[in-house]
Design an enzyme around this catalytic site. Structure first.
Site, PDB file in Angstrom:
ATOM      1  N   SER A  11      79.203  57.143  52.134  1.00 30.00           N
ATOM      2  CA  SER A  11      79.011  57.365  53.566  1.00 30.00           C
ATOM      3  C   SER A  11      80.202  56.890  54.390  1.00 30.00           C
ATOM      4  O   SER A  11      80.677  57.610  55.279  1.00 30.00           O
ATOM      5  CB  SER A  11      77.726  56.678  54.042  1.00 30.00           C
ATOM      6  OG  SER A  11      77.746  55.299  53.728  1.00 30.00           O
ATOM      7  N   TRP A  12      80.722  55.692  54.094  1.00 29.39           N
ATOM      8  CA  TRP A  12      81.811  55.166  54.911  1.00 29.39           C
ATOM      9  C   TRP A  12      83.127  55.873  54.605  1.00 29.39           C
ATOM     10  O   TRP A  12      83.905  56.192  55.505  1.00 29.39           O
ATOM     11  CB  TRP A  12      81.929  53.656  54.732  1.00 29.39           C
ATOM     12  CG  TRP A  12      82.903  52.991  55.669  1.00 29.39           C
ATOM     13  CD1 TRP A  12      83.824  52.056  55.341  1.00 29.39           C
ATOM     14  CD2 TRP A  12      83.041  53.189  57.088  1.00 29.39           C
ATOM     15  NE1 TRP A  12      84.534  51.662  56.461  1.00 29.39           N
ATOM     16  CE2 TRP A  12      84.064  52.343  57.544  1.00 29.39           C
ATOM     17  CE3 TRP A  12      82.393  54.020  58.012  1.00 29.39           C
ATOM     18  CZ2 TRP A  12      84.477  52.288  58.881  1.00 29.39           C
ATOM     19  CZ3 TRP A  12      82.786  53.971  59.347  1.00 29.39           C
ATOM     20  CH2 TRP A  12      83.824  53.109  59.768  1.00 29.39           C
ATOM     21  N   ARG A  33      82.814  63.067  41.342  1.00 27.05           N
ATOM     22  CA  ARG A  33      81.890  64.147  40.984  1.00 27.05           C
ATOM     23  C   ARG A  33      82.386  65.493  41.501  1.00 27.05           C
ATOM     24  O   ARG A  33      82.534  65.695  42.700  1.00 27.05           O
ATOM     25  CB  ARG A  33      80.497  63.846  41.525  1.00 27.05           C
ATOM     26  CG  ARG A  33      79.895  62.601  40.877  1.00 27.05           C
ATOM     27  CD  ARG A  33      78.430  62.419  41.231  1.00 27.05           C
ATOM     28  NE  ARG A  33      78.251  62.028  42.632  1.00 27.05           N
ATOM     29  CZ  ARG A  33      77.637  62.748  43.536  1.00 27.05           C
ATOM     30  NH1 ARG A  33      77.169  63.954  43.235  1.00 27.05           N
ATOM     31  NH2 ARG A  33      77.494  62.298  44.756  1.00 27.05           N
ATOM     32  N   SER A 139      80.776  48.916  62.346  1.00 26.81           N
ATOM     33  CA  SER A 139      80.917  50.373  62.271  1.00 26.81           C
ATOM     34  C   SER A 139      79.972  50.953  61.224  1.00 26.81           C
ATOM     35  O   SER A 139      80.215  50.812  60.033  1.00 26.81           O
ATOM     36  CB  SER A 139      82.355  50.734  61.897  1.00 26.81           C
ATOM     37  OG  SER A 139      82.803  49.940  60.804  1.00 26.81           O
ATOM     38  N   ALA A 141      78.654  54.242  59.420  1.00 28.92           N
ATOM     39  CA  ALA A 141      79.119  55.610  59.191  1.00 28.92           C
ATOM     40  C   ALA A 141      78.258  56.621  59.935  1.00 28.92           C
ATOM     41  O   ALA A 141      78.768  57.605  60.495  1.00 28.92           O
ATOM     42  CB  ALA A 141      79.104  55.905  57.696  1.00 28.92           C
ATOM     43  N   LYS A 193      79.618  38.377  56.299  1.00 21.98           N
ATOM     44  CA  LYS A 193      78.528  38.835  57.180  1.00 21.98           C
ATOM     45  C   LYS A 193      77.426  39.524  56.384  1.00 21.98           C
ATOM     46  O   LYS A 193      76.261  39.533  56.800  1.00 21.98           O
ATOM     47  CB  LYS A 193      79.083  39.746  58.281  1.00 21.98           C
ATOM     48  CG  LYS A 193      79.865  40.968  57.793  1.00 21.98           C
ATOM     49  CD  LYS A 193      78.996  42.194  57.618  1.00 21.98           C
ATOM     50  CE  LYS A 193      79.811  43.352  57.099  1.00 21.98           C
ATOM     51  NZ  LYS A 193      79.012  44.568  56.858  1.00 21.98           N
ATOM     52  N   SER A 256      71.827  49.132  58.176  1.00 22.30           N
ATOM     53  CA  SER A 256      72.431  48.154  57.272  1.00 22.30           C
ATOM     54  C   SER A 256      71.657  48.057  55.966  1.00 22.30           C
ATOM     55  O   SER A 256      70.495  47.649  55.943  1.00 22.30           O
ATOM     56  CB  SER A 256      72.471  46.778  57.947  1.00 22.30           C
ATOM     57  OG  SER A 256      72.782  45.771  57.003  1.00 22.30           O
ATOM     58  N   ASN A 258      72.241  45.945  53.613  1.00 19.44           N
ATOM     59  CA  ASN A 258      72.020  44.529  53.315  1.00 19.44           C
ATOM     60  C   ASN A 258      70.793  44.016  54.059  1.00 19.44           C
ATOM     61  O   ASN A 258      69.970  43.288  53.492  1.00 19.44           O
ATOM     62  CB  ASN A 258      73.273  43.720  53.677  1.00 19.44           C
ATOM     63  CG  ASN A 258      74.426  43.999  52.743  1.00 19.44           C
ATOM     64  OD1 ASN A 258      74.457  43.514  51.620  1.00 19.44           O
ATOM     65  ND2 ASN A 258      75.372  44.808  53.198  1.00 19.44           N
ATOM     66  N   VAL A 281      75.155  50.532  46.591  1.00 21.45           N
ATOM     67  CA  VAL A 281      75.542  49.155  46.318  1.00 21.45           C
ATOM     68  C   VAL A 281      75.142  48.251  47.479  1.00 21.45           C
ATOM     69  O   VAL A 281      75.362  48.577  48.648  1.00 21.45           O
ATOM     70  CB  VAL A 281      77.060  49.062  46.075  1.00 21.45           C
ATOM     71  CG1 VAL A 281      77.504  47.605  45.962  1.00 21.45           C
ATOM     72  CG2 VAL A 281      77.436  49.829  44.816  1.00 21.45           C
TER      73      VAL A 281
END
Length: 340
Positions: A11-12, A33, A139, A141, A193, A256, A258, A281
């Site tokens: 995404s980012w 891929r 930021s 995405a 963070k 987020s 996380n 991840v």
């Protein structure tokens, strides 16, 4: 116009490539891929990561890493921290000339405790890299590709390289870039963070309210600052976009991953369940281990990090970890931010 390759089509990475293409650069987005590469080239979409978003038609993709590396004057590394070392080694082998290396990843390598720029520096020889720049800040995405106003920082020990990256990415519609020469502080703020965001998700998952989250963010910033200063960072960096700014957005947003992972932990889910179910991840898990190790190496008090480490790796129930934090001995606030 400059030739830029973005290595990593998550995404980012896709959002970064979106900005570069809209800014008129010759941008090539690399993915392992071939089917993802074909989708980007033929349908101008990356539905797995940014559903419903139309990508610029001048954005091209490739699954050939050699092509991507040799295409570019500047290379943007946009892969998870665990892949940085191996990918950097591949870039070193494939580069046909010196490249400007930009990374947008946020983490610390466990066990070696290297920042990302240090890992890249070890793997990409001086003859293959002009400079290393970290591009970081609050930021998501999902918001960048909607052209919502976003402001981030280009950090490097090389001022000209940081300013060059600022020029590559900045536009007057929705993407603003500052520069900072405190590469240590910017990379640490970006990585740590994620630790505090996991903890913030846990407090939300348990059902605590705004009081708890405000305290967590504030005391989390104190921990990050204490460690950063010990490691040579400018304390003012942690009051900026890559410190407080990134901390706020990651601890409070539903975008987020996380925060999402922490929220599920707070609701009683196991870490294995969460990792297998999210499909992306969760950098904060690895970074918690690294942050815990850094706190011991530099003899820095990081109680929030220690509490989260106990939840993730010692199977301490989240509520019990919170109770232990609340029962700590009394302290003086301002001195504790910088010195204890």
């Amino acid at each position: 116009m400059e030739k830029v390759s973005v290595i990593g089509a998550g995404s980012w990475g896709t959002a970064i490539a979106f900005v570069l293409a809209e800014n008129g650069h010759d941008c090539l987005l690399w993915t392992r891929r071939s089917e993802q590469s074909a989708e980007i080239n033929e349908k101008h979409s990356n539905a797995s990561y940014l559903p419903g978003i139309a990508l610029p038609e001048n954005l091209k993709a490739s699954s050939d890493l050699k092509e991507a590396v040799q295409h570019a004057d500047s290379i943007v590394i946009a892969v998870p921290t665990k892949a940085i070392r191996a990918l950097s080694s591949e870039i070193n082998q494939l580069a046909d000339q010196s490249k400007l290396i930009i990374h947008v990843s946020k983490g610390i390598e466990p066990d070696t405790l290297k920042r990302i720029s240090e890992v890249i520096e070890e793997e990409v020889s001086p003859g293959k890299r002009k400079a290393i720049v970290a591009l970081s800040g609050p930021s998501h995405a999902e918001e960048v590709v909607l052209r919502h106003p976003t402001t981030i920082t280009a950090a490097s020990f090389d001022k000209e390289a940081a300013e060059h990256v600022q020029d590559l990415f900045m536009n007057d519609q929705y993407f603003r870039v500052y520069t900072n020469d405190d590469l240590i502080g910017v990379e640490l703020g970006a990585a740590l963070k994620n630790v505090i965001a996991l903890a913030a998700g846990i407090t939300d998952g348990i059902g605590y309210g705004d009081n708890a989250k405000a305290a967590l963010i504030t005391r989390g910033l104190a921990e990050i600052t204490r460690l950063g200063v010990k490691m040579g960072a400018n304390p003012l960096t942690f009051s900026g976009l890559t410190g407080l700014g990134d901390l706020i957005v990651t601890c409070t947003s539903v975008h987020s991953r996380n925060w999402k992972a922490g929220n599920l932990l707070g609701q009683g889910k196991s870490l294995d369940e969460i990792v297998s179910g999210m499909g992306m991840v969760i950098e904060g898990v690895r970074t918690t281990k690294a942050a815990y190790q850094l706190s011991k190496r530099y003899d820095v008090s990081m109680p929030l990090t220690e509490a989260l480490y106990s939840v993730l790796f010692d199977n301490i129930p989240p509520k019990e970890a919170v109770d232990q934090l609340m029962s700590r001995m009394k302290k003086q606030e301002i001195e504790d931010i910088y010195f204890k």
